[in-house]
Design a protein around this motif. Structure first.
Motif, PDB file in Angstrom:
ATOM      1  N   LEU A   1       0.732  -1.245   0.035  1.00 34.71           N
ATOM      2  CA  LEU A   1      -0.013   0.018   0.080  1.00 34.71           C
ATOM      3  C   LEU A   1       0.977   1.175  -0.017  1.00 34.71           C
ATOM      4  O   LEU A   1       0.505   2.148  -0.531  1.00 34.71           O
ATOM      5  CB  LEU A   1      -0.871   0.091   1.123  1.00 34.71           C
ATOM      6  CG  LEU A   1      -1.849   1.204   1.480  1.00 34.71           C
ATOM      7  CD1 LEU A   1      -2.812   1.331   0.215  1.00 34.71           C
ATOM      8  CD2 LEU A   1      -2.449   1.307   2.831  1.00 34.71           C
ATOM      9  N   ALA A   2       2.018   1.055   0.689  1.00 34.10           N
ATOM     10  CA  ALA A   2       2.725   2.354   0.639  1.00 34.10           C
ATOM     11  C   ALA A   2       3.398   2.842  -0.593  1.00 34.10           C
ATOM     12  O   ALA A   2       3.629   3.864  -1.035  1.00 34.10           O
ATOM     13  CB  ALA A   2       4.183   2.070   1.716  1.00 34.10           C
ATOM     14  N   LEU A   3       3.725   1.615  -1.386  1.00 39.48           N
ATOM     15  CA  LEU A   3       4.164   2.115  -2.799  1.00 39.48           C
ATOM     16  C   LEU A   3       3.155   2.634  -3.706  1.00 39.48           C
ATOM     17  O   LEU A   3       3.316   3.556  -4.394  1.00 39.48           O
ATOM     18  CB  LEU A   3       4.748   0.763  -3.453  1.00 39.48           C
ATOM     19  CG  LEU A   3       6.426   0.634  -3.283  1.00 39.48           C
ATOM     20  CD1 LEU A   3       6.492  -0.989  -4.349  1.00 39.48           C
ATOM     21  CD2 LEU A   3       7.029   1.551  -3.685  1.00 39.48           C
ATOM     22  N   LEU A   4       2.098   2.082  -3.236  1.00 39.23           N
ATOM     23  CA  LEU A   4       0.763   2.649  -4.127  1.00 39.23           C
ATOM     24  C   LEU A   4       0.415   3.917  -3.737  1.00 39.23           C
ATOM     25  O   LEU A   4       0.152   4.778  -4.630  1.00 39.23           O
ATOM     26  CB  LEU A   4      -0.472   1.675  -3.888  1.00 39.23           C
ATOM     27  CG  LEU A   4      -1.596   1.668  -4.595  1.00 39.23           C
ATOM     28  CD1 LEU A   4      -1.264   1.665  -6.159  1.00 39.23           C
ATOM     29  CD2 LEU A   4      -2.735   0.924  -4.448  1.00 39.23           C
TER      30      LEU A   4
ATOM     31  N   LEU B   1      -4.748  -1.121   8.652  1.00 40.85           N
ATOM     32  CA  LEU B   1      -4.189  -1.230   9.830  1.00 40.85           C
ATOM     33  C   LEU B   1      -5.573  -1.811  11.042  1.00 40.85           C
ATOM     34  O   LEU B   1      -5.224  -2.756  11.562  1.00 40.85           O
ATOM     35  CB  LEU B   1      -3.926   0.080  10.648  1.00 40.85           C
ATOM     36  CG  LEU B   1      -2.685   0.452  10.195  1.00 40.85           C
ATOM     37  CD1 LEU B   1      -2.386   1.832  10.673  1.00 40.85           C
ATOM     38  CD2 LEU B   1      -1.527  -0.286  10.519  1.00 40.85           C
ATOM     39  N   VAL B   2      -6.567  -1.530  10.756  1.00 44.16           N
ATOM     40  CA  VAL B   2      -7.728  -1.978  11.514  1.00 44.16           C
ATOM     41  C   VAL B   2      -8.184  -3.492  11.220  1.00 44.16           C
ATOM     42  O   VAL B   2      -8.410  -4.211  11.916  1.00 44.16           O
ATOM     43  CB  VAL B   2      -9.063  -1.239  11.433  1.00 44.16           C
ATOM     44  CG1 VAL B   2     -10.433  -1.712  12.082  1.00 44.16           C
ATOM     45  CG2 VAL B   2      -8.801   0.372  11.952  1.00 44.16           C
ATOM     46  N   ASP B   3      -8.225  -3.505   9.809  1.00 50.39           N
ATOM     47  CA  ASP B   3      -8.445  -5.082   9.169  1.00 50.39           C
ATOM     48  C   ASP B   3      -7.401  -5.408   8.161  1.00 50.39           C
ATOM     49  O   ASP B   3      -7.697  -5.079   7.127  1.00 50.39           O
ATOM     50  CB  ASP B   3      -9.876  -4.819   8.665  1.00 50.39           C
ATOM     51  CG  ASP B   3     -10.256  -6.525   8.163  1.00 50.39           C
ATOM     52  OD1 ASP B   3      -9.730  -7.507   8.663  1.00 50.39           O
ATOM     53  OD2 ASP B   3     -11.204  -6.318   7.264  1.00 50.39           O
ATOM     54  N   PRO B   4      -6.406  -5.741   8.508  1.00 49.95           N
ATOM     55  CA  PRO B   4      -5.196  -6.196   7.523  1.00 49.95           C
ATOM     56  C   PRO B   4      -5.516  -7.493   6.967  1.00 49.95           C
ATOM     57  O   PRO B   4      -4.904  -7.721   5.499  1.00 49.95           O
ATOM     58  CB  PRO B   4      -4.131  -6.448   8.755  1.00 49.95           C
ATOM     59  CG  PRO B   4      -4.832  -6.742  10.037  1.00 49.95           C
ATOM     60  CD  PRO B   4      -5.955  -6.026  10.141  1.00 49.95           C
ATOM     61  N   GLY B   5      -6.468  -8.397   7.438  1.00 53.21           N
ATOM     62  CA  GLY B   5      -6.885  -9.544   6.454  1.00 53.21           C
ATOM     63  C   GLY B   5      -5.596 -10.479   6.658  1.00 53.21           C
ATOM     64  O   GLY B   5      -4.752 -10.625   7.570  1.00 53.21           O
TER      65      GLY B   5
ATOM     66  N   LEU C   1       0.267   5.835   6.058  1.00 56.43           N
ATOM     67  CA  LEU C   1      -0.432   6.743   6.840  1.00 56.43           C
ATOM     68  C   LEU C   1       0.463   8.092   7.079  1.00 56.43           C
ATOM     69  O   LEU C   1       0.127   9.381   7.064  1.00 56.43           O
ATOM     70  CB  LEU C   1      -0.977   6.273   8.202  1.00 56.43           C
ATOM     71  CG  LEU C   1      -1.841   7.092   9.140  1.00 56.43           C
ATOM     72  CD1 LEU C   1      -3.112   7.442   8.174  1.00 56.43           C
ATOM     73  CD2 LEU C   1      -2.176   6.095  10.447  1.00 56.43           C
ATOM     74  N   MET C   2       1.581   7.822   7.519  1.00 52.46           N
ATOM     75  CA  MET C   2       2.721   8.793   7.576  1.00 52.46           C
ATOM     76  C   MET C   2       2.797   9.804   6.480  1.00 52.46           C
ATOM     77  O   MET C   2       3.005  10.881   6.554  1.00 52.46           O
ATOM     78  CB  MET C   2       3.970   8.109   8.056  1.00 52.46           C
ATOM     79  CG  MET C   2       3.939   7.636   9.466  1.00 52.46           C
ATOM     80  SD  MET C   2       5.609   6.950  10.124  1.00 52.46           S
ATOM     81  CE  MET C   2       6.766   8.190  10.139  1.00 52.46           C
ATOM     82  N   ILE C   3       2.819   9.064   5.313  1.00 54.80           N
ATOM     83  CA  ILE C   3       2.885   9.923   4.016  1.00 54.80           C
ATOM     84  C   ILE C   3       1.621  10.881   3.772  1.00 54.80           C
ATOM     85  O   ILE C   3       1.904  12.017   3.513  1.00 54.80           O
ATOM     86  CB  ILE C   3       2.819   8.957   2.787  1.00 54.80           C
ATOM     87  CG1 ILE C   3       4.280   8.175   2.534  1.00 54.80           C
ATOM     88  CG2 ILE C   3       2.771   9.731   1.484  1.00 54.80           C
ATOM     89  CD1 ILE C   3       4.255   7.466   1.474  1.00 54.80           C
ATOM     90  N   ALA C   4       0.500  10.388   4.230  1.00 54.57           N
ATOM     91  CA  ALA C   4      -0.725  11.229   4.274  1.00 54.57           C
ATOM     92  C   ALA C   4      -0.643  12.068   5.047  1.00 54.57           C
ATOM     93  O   ALA C   4      -1.005  13.232   5.076  1.00 54.57           O
ATOM     94  CB  ALA C   4      -1.867  10.369   4.487  1.00 54.57           C
ATOM     95  N   VAL C   5      -0.020  11.899   6.501  1.00 55.49           N
ATOM     96  CA  VAL C   5      -0.110  13.199   7.494  1.00 55.49           C
ATOM     97  C   VAL C   5       1.100  14.061   7.079  1.00 55.49           C
ATOM     98  O   VAL C   5       0.795  15.335   7.219  1.00 55.49           O
ATOM     99  CB  VAL C   5       0.492  12.341   8.745  1.00 55.49           C
ATOM    100  CG1 VAL C   5       0.838  13.456  10.042  1.00 55.49           C
ATOM    101  CG2 VAL C   5      -0.614  11.512   9.373  1.00 55.49           C
ATOM    102  N   LEU C   6       2.056  13.853   6.339  1.00 56.88           N
ATOM    103  CA  LEU C   6       3.113  14.750   6.067  1.00 56.88           C
ATOM    104  C   LEU C   6       2.495  15.717   4.767  1.00 56.88           C
ATOM    105  O   LEU C   6       3.183  16.993   4.740  1.00 56.88           O
ATOM    106  CB  LEU C   6       4.363  14.149   5.457  1.00 56.88           C
ATOM    107  CG  LEU C   6       5.226  13.533   6.464  1.00 56.88           C
ATOM    108  CD1 LEU C   6       6.240  12.840   5.805  1.00 56.88           C
ATOM    109  CD2 LEU C   6       5.937  14.567   7.404  1.00 56.88           C
TER     110      LEU C   6
ATOM    111  N   PRO D   1       2.384  -4.582   9.098  1.00 55.73           N
ATOM    112  CA  PRO D   1       1.687  -3.469   9.125  1.00 55.73           C
ATOM    113  C   PRO D   1       2.607  -2.054   9.095  1.00 55.73           C
ATOM    114  O   PRO D   1       2.230  -1.029   8.721  1.00 55.73           O
ATOM    115  CB  PRO D   1       1.304  -3.332  10.757  1.00 55.73           C
ATOM    116  CG  PRO D   1       1.107  -5.003  10.938  1.00 55.73           C
ATOM    117  CD  PRO D   1       2.020  -5.719  10.079  1.00 55.73           C
ATOM    118  N   ALA D   2       4.034  -2.359   8.942  1.00 60.03           N
ATOM    119  CA  ALA D   2       4.832  -1.275   8.615  1.00 60.03           C
ATOM    120  C   ALA D   2       4.392  -0.772   7.227  1.00 60.03           C
ATOM    121  O   ALA D   2       4.958   0.841   7.094  1.00 60.03           O
ATOM    122  CB  ALA D   2       6.215  -1.944   8.529  1.00 60.03           C
ATOM    123  N   ASP D   3       3.919  -1.406   6.501  1.00 57.68           N
ATOM    124  CA  ASP D   3       3.490  -0.718   5.088  1.00 57.68           C
ATOM    125  C   ASP D   3       2.436   0.090   5.269  1.00 57.68           C
ATOM    126  O   ASP D   3       2.463   1.254   4.664  1.00 57.68           O
ATOM    127  CB  ASP D   3       3.162  -1.910   4.238  1.00 57.68           C
ATOM    128  CG  ASP D   3       2.692  -1.549   2.773  1.00 57.68           C
ATOM    129  OD1 ASP D   3       3.538  -1.006   1.993  1.00 57.68           O
ATOM    130  OD2 ASP D   3       1.675  -1.608   2.562  1.00 57.68           O
TER     131      ASP D   3
END
Length: 306
Positions: free
Chosen positions: A44-47, A112-116, A191-196, A184-186
């Motif tokens: 997801l982070a790459l996406l 994060l809530v539902d990683p599946g 999320l950190m990218i979005a916050v920045l 979950p690190a991904d």
């Protein structure tokens, strides 16, 4: 009496447009690489970084369009030309940033809530993120000088800077996944990218609104300019002072200056005007200045504004 010197070039110069074009090609190429990488790795982070790259590419396209529009000469209807096109382009960029941050943030929280049973290929994710980091560093270097004089280039520059930081975060997440297997690190990196993104969008919006509100440019001390002008022999008062900017790096100054009547009688008013215009250009970086010189007696009879 007026001086209508041209304002700094901003992205109106061919050189700056060429830099934007090169950055666009780099950004678009890496965006495709990251999309493919995200599909192959499940990251997801790459996406998220690829989505950010997409907005960067959009920002650069907008900047190039604004550059072409703002380069059009002034006419009888648009006497200052089309330089404000840069400001509107920057406004669009800021809106794109906010939409991006919201979308990525929601997706990251959901994962994060539902990683599946999410699986992420850490090694490939690391390679793709490293390529993105290098490309963003090159783009930032290309745009670093131009962004100092153009609000629109600054918008594109800030987005590339955010992508550079985003790529670094993806690299960290990839290293964590490779070394520990903690998936979950991904999502956390996403999320950190979005916050920045949010503070950069707000900063750009504030600058856009400052220009549109015709506020004095940041760092311009109107009181200092007035004091400096009052230091010239024969100047009695300086009033109706207005300072604003058409876009980043294009300040405009107007003022009424009451002078001793003998300056008009002796023919020294033209020399005084030239000195004041040179003063603003050399000491306050204001290339476009307009002064109305008037005898002190006439000035006393007129209502004054700050």
């Amino acid at each position: 009496m007026h001086d209508h010197a041209p304002s700094p070039g901003g992205i109106r110069s061919a050189g700056h447009r060429r830099l934007l074009t090169i950055s666009l090609c780099l950004t678009a190429t890496i965006m495709v690489v990251q999309v493919v990488g995200a599909l192959l790795t499940g990251s997801l982070a790459l996406l998220a970084d690829a989505a950010h790259m997409f907005t960067d590419a959009s920002a650069l396209v907008i900047a190039l369009i604004a550059a072409a529009v703002s380069a059009r000469p002034a006419d009888d209807r648009r006497t200052f030309g089309y330089q404000r096109a840069e400001v509107f382009g920057a406004l669009i960029n800021a809106i794109i940033l906010i939409v991006l941050a919201t979308t990525v943030g929601i997706e990251a929280v959901g994962r994060l809530v539902d990683p599946g049973e999410t699986e992420v290929a850490g090694p490939l994710m690391l390679v793709v993120a490293a390529v993105g980091l290098i490309a963003n560093a090159i783009s930032m270097w290309l745009l670093s000088r131009a962004q100092q004089t153009s609000i629109n280039v600054r918008g594109a520059y800030l987005e590339v800077m955010g992508d550079l930081i985003g790529s670094a975060m993806v690299i960290v997440a990839a290293v964590v996944i490779v070394t520990t297997g903690w998936i979950p690190a991904d999502a956390i990196a996403s999320l950190m990218i979005a916050v920045l993104i949010i503070p950069r969008a707000i900063a750009l919006l504030r600058e856009v609104f400052s220009v549109l509100a015709e506020s004095a440019p940041k760092g311009t001390a109107v009181a200092d300019i007035r004091t400096h002008l009052l230091g010239y022999d024969g100047v009695v008062s300086v009033h109706d002072v207005h300072v604003w900017q058409l876009t980043r790096g294009a300040p405009v100054f107007t003022a009424h200056v009451a002078v001793a009547p003998e300056l008009f009688a002796d023919g020294r008013s033209a020399a005084l005007l030239s000195k004041m215009q040179s003063c603003l250009a050399e000491h306050f970086d204001v290339e476009h200045s307009t002064f109305q010189l008037e005898p002190a007696e006439q000035s006393d009879c007129e209502p004054h504004h700050a």
